[in-house]
Design a protein around this motif. Structure first.
Motif, short mmCIF file in Angstrom:
data_model
loop_
_atom_site.label_atom_id
_atom_site.label_comp_id
_atom_site.label_asym_id
_atom_site.label_seq_id
_atom_site.Cartn_x
_atom_site.Cartn_y
_atom_site.Cartn_z
N THR A 16 -36.53 1.59 -6.39
CA THR A 16 -37.38 1.39 -7.00
C THR A 16 -39.12 0.20 -7.24
O THR A 16 -39.54 1.05 -7.02
N LEU A 17 -38.35 -0.96 -7.55
CA LEU A 17 -38.87 -1.90 -7.02
C LEU A 17 -39.74 -2.09 -6.29
O LEU A 17 -40.69 -2.17 -5.67
N GLY A 18 -39.17 -1.40 -4.92
CA GLY A 18 -39.35 -1.64 -3.02
C GLY A 18 -40.34 -0.80 -3.12
O GLY A 18 -41.64 -1.28 -2.21
N LYS A 19 -40.50 0.39 -4.08
CA LYS A 19 -40.66 2.17 -2.93
C LYS A 19 -42.59 1.00 -3.94
O LYS A 19 -43.51 1.37 -3.32
N PHE A 20 -42.23 0.52 -4.95
CA PHE A 20 -43.67 -0.06 -6.06
C PHE A 20 -44.74 -0.83 -4.86
O PHE A 20 -46.00 -0.89 -5.17
N TYR A 21 -43.68 -2.23 -4.60
CA TYR A 21 -44.14 -2.94 -3.67
C TYR A 21 -45.04 -2.02 -2.52
O TYR A 21 -45.78 -2.74 -1.84
N GLU A 22 -44.43 -1.50 -1.80
CA GLU A 22 -44.54 -1.07 -0.56
C GLU A 22 -46.28 0.14 -1.39
O GLU A 22 -47.40 -0.24 -0.56
N TRP A 23 -45.46 0.92 -2.09
CA TRP A 23 -47.14 1.52 -2.84
C TRP A 23 -48.52 0.56 -3.33
O TRP A 23 -49.26 0.77 -2.41
N LEU A 24 -48.27 -0.12 -3.22
CA LEU A 24 -49.15 -1.40 -4.10
C LEU A 24 -49.78 -2.19 -2.95
O LEU A 24 -51.12 -2.44 -3.06
N TYR A 25 -48.95 -2.69 -1.96
CA TYR A 25 -49.93 -3.05 -0.67
C TYR A 25 -50.52 -2.05 0.63
O TYR A 25 -51.05 -1.90 0.76
N GLY A 26 -49.65 -0.88 0.32
CA GLY A 26 -49.89 0.44 1.02
C GLY A 26 -51.13 1.07 1.05
O GLY A 26 -51.77 1.48 1.87
N TYR A 27 -51.24 1.56 -0.16
CA TYR A 27 -51.68 2.31 -0.70
C TYR A 27 -52.42 3.05 -2.12
O TYR A 27 -53.51 3.20 -2.75
N ALA A 28 -52.43 1.15 -2.84
CA ALA A 28 -52.95 0.74 -3.60
C ALA A 28 -54.27 0.33 -4.21
O ALA A 28 -55.19 0.78 -4.95
N ASP A 29 -55.08 0.06 -3.13
CA ASP A 29 -56.11 -0.15 -2.05
C ASP A 29 -57.05 0.84 -1.60
O ASP A 29 -55.53 1.92 -0.59
N THR A 30 -58.24 0.99 -0.95
CA THR A 30 -59.11 2.18 -0.04
C THR A 30 -57.94 1.09 1.23
O THR A 30 -58.15 -0.15 1.22
#
Length: 528
Positions: A16-30
């Motif tokens: 789950t933390l791995g997916k969070f980091y993928e979201w954080l650097y891939g998708y949380a910003d424009t």
């Protein structure tokens, strides 16, 4: 990091933390590196730190997250800090750009392939959990493109802070301050700033992405399914987003749909059909950028209202937003849809023409290159016939050019039939959602028996494997698929021209060897 080092706890291997980091650097910003506006987020501040140790040691959680962090870092390097020395024990890997992706418990994040700072980026937000920083934004959307925020939500000026005469309760705790839906003007329930997540969808590599968010218990007087679709741009076509709202009120009601452009001025281009907003006064680039909102169906009313778009550092503005209102049927049901696109001084957009035909409502999207999209809602009949396409279902997006079909997307339907040079028929005993381009695509269902009618069909691959054939006739194969989302591919027989089988078009007819048949809108095939 300390607990990992001391052995008191484990984090680096947590999926789950791995997916969070993928979201954080891939998708949380424009794509241009600024925050997307959901919850307590100020859109006009710097994006996430990509030169900190968290980015440098993202590989400890996920190799893909590290590649996304490298893309965000863009060879900027890292500051000289002791913490970096302790935690970063290898260089960033080669960069990898994110692609459209669905996080079922958080949202659908759609972007162009080979994403750049100018790329379109759209999000359907539906978190299945809530916390202090959440707003009433279940099934809200956000869209950016051309280096600007285009469609955004209420924002944030600080904990408990009002902005430009609008109280903190408006910013944090009022559904119409975001891109949401209400029934009979009733606010979302206070205890439910979360929904049931993304309940359906597929992110493809074929030019179209789709997701459905479900409101769960958010609305006090009904249910809301929001479908979010991204039709990608190409060298010949323009990109746009589609919002399809399926609303089930507890009784005959009125429904309100709110759309907030990042603008203080909305211009009515065609009453009840098209509205345009200039991105202003808060913007990043000197060029003028515009966002278009096209209404798929005529509303009961359209109001241009005002509301704050809150920001840190006294950057808040009073924006204008659309409040469109529709009536449900006697049972409390209604389906409504919108198209959203953007343009600037360099990048144009398609021409959009709403139409109605035999009880069906639609928008013709003219790309100016001989390619046309038909975005169609079937209305109460559940069926539509137009040009060379017949479908039975809720909603269709199809693209045609030079007399042939490029792709088709059918939402919640049981039949799609296309009569053209590359025509086919797909039917099902239960409702399915299907996207097809050429001879392959995606199917989402709760389990169904599907009939594939294609000339010279030999097999159907489901998830790369040959499907077990229930029955097979001339140019038809019937298969069963279980519940889920699957990629499929139609395999055709190879025709051997050396055996004397030949085809060509002659003056509106089709000739095969010694056989000729007048087409008259029909699609024909012969097999020796």
């Amino acid at each position: 990091d300390v607990l990992e080092f001391t052995g008191n706890d484990k984090y680096y291997g947590d999926i789950t933390l791995g997916k969070f980091y993928e979201w954080l650097y891939g998708y949380a910003d424009t794509p241009f590196g600024k925050h997307i506006s959901f919850g307590d987020t100020s859109a006009f501040v710097e994006g996430i730190d990509v030169q900190g140790s968290a980015a440098g040691r993202a590989y400890k959680f996920s190799e893909l997250a590290a590649k996304y962090a490298s893309w965000r870092n863009n060879k900027k390097g890292f500051k000289g800090r002791l913490l970096h020395y302790v935690l970063m024990d290898r260089p960033l890997p080669d960069a990898d750009k994110p692609e459209s992706r669905i996080f079922n418990s958080g949202g659908a994040f759609f972007m162009e392939k080979n994403v750049s700072e100018d790329s379109f980026y759209g999000v359907l937000w539906n978190c299945s959990k809530t916390e202090y920083h959440s707003h009433k934004e279940v099934n809200a959307i956000y869209i950016s493109g051309l280096g600007e925020h285009l469609i955004r939500n209420s924002g944030y000026a600080g904990a408990g802070k009002s902005a430009l005469g609008y109280g903190y309760d408006y910013i944090n705790n009022f559904a119409p301050s975001g891109n949401t839906v209400t029934i009979d003007n009733q606010d979302h329930q206070a205890a439910y700033k979360y929904g049931d997540g993304i309940v359906d969808g597929f992110a493809t590599d074929m030019g179209l992405d789709f997701a459905t968010g479900f409101s769960g218990s958010t609305l006090p007087n009904g249910k809301h399914y929001r479908n979010f679709i991204f039709v990608h741009p190409s060298e010949e076509t323009f990109g746009y987003f589609v919002i399809l709202d399926e609303i089930y009120a507890q009784k005959k009601s009125t429904v309100q749909i709110y759309i907030h452009p990042n603008s203080d001025t909305i211009v009515e281009k065609a009453p009840d059909e098209r509205y345009e907003a200039k991105i202003s006064p808060m913007r990043y680039r000197e060029k003028d950028t515009f966002v278009s909102i096209i209404l798929g169906k005529s509303p009961v009313s359209v109001d241009i209202q005002k509301g704050v778009l809150a920001e840190f550092y006294n950057q808040s503005i009073v924006g204008e937003y659309l409040k469109t209102e529709y009536e449900t049927d006697e049972e409390g049901k209604t389906d409504q849809f919108f198209l959203i696109s953007g343009r600037d001084d360099i990048h144009g957009e398609a021409e959009y023409k709403p139409f109605e035909k035999d009880g069906c409502s639609g928008v013709l999207v003219a790309h100016g290159s001989g390619l046309f999209d038909y975005v169609v809602s079937s209305g109460s009949s559940g069926k539509c016939i137009f040009y060379d396409t017949t479908f039975s279902g809720k909603f269709l997006i199809s693209r045609t050019g030079n007399g042939s079909l490029e792709f088709a997307f059918l939402k919640s339907g049981d039949r799609l039939s296309v009569v053209s040079e590359n025509g086919f028929t797909i039917s099902s005993d239960k409702k399915i959602t299907i996207f097809i381009r050429g001879e392959e695509g995606y199917i989402s269902s709760k389990g169904a028996r599907i009939n594939f009618g294609f000339a010279n069909i030999k097999d159907v691959l489901i998830g790369g494997l040959k499907a077990e054939i229930v029955s097979k006739m001339n140019n038809e194969i019937v298969i069963d698929i279980p519940s889920g989302v699957y990629r499929f591919k139609v395999i055709r027989e190879t025709i051997n021209d050396d055996a004397g089988l030949h085809s060509e078009k002659v003056d509106g007819s089709i000739s095969y060897g010694d056989y000729t048949i007048e087409r008259n809108g029909c699609s024909c095939a012969f097999l020796e």
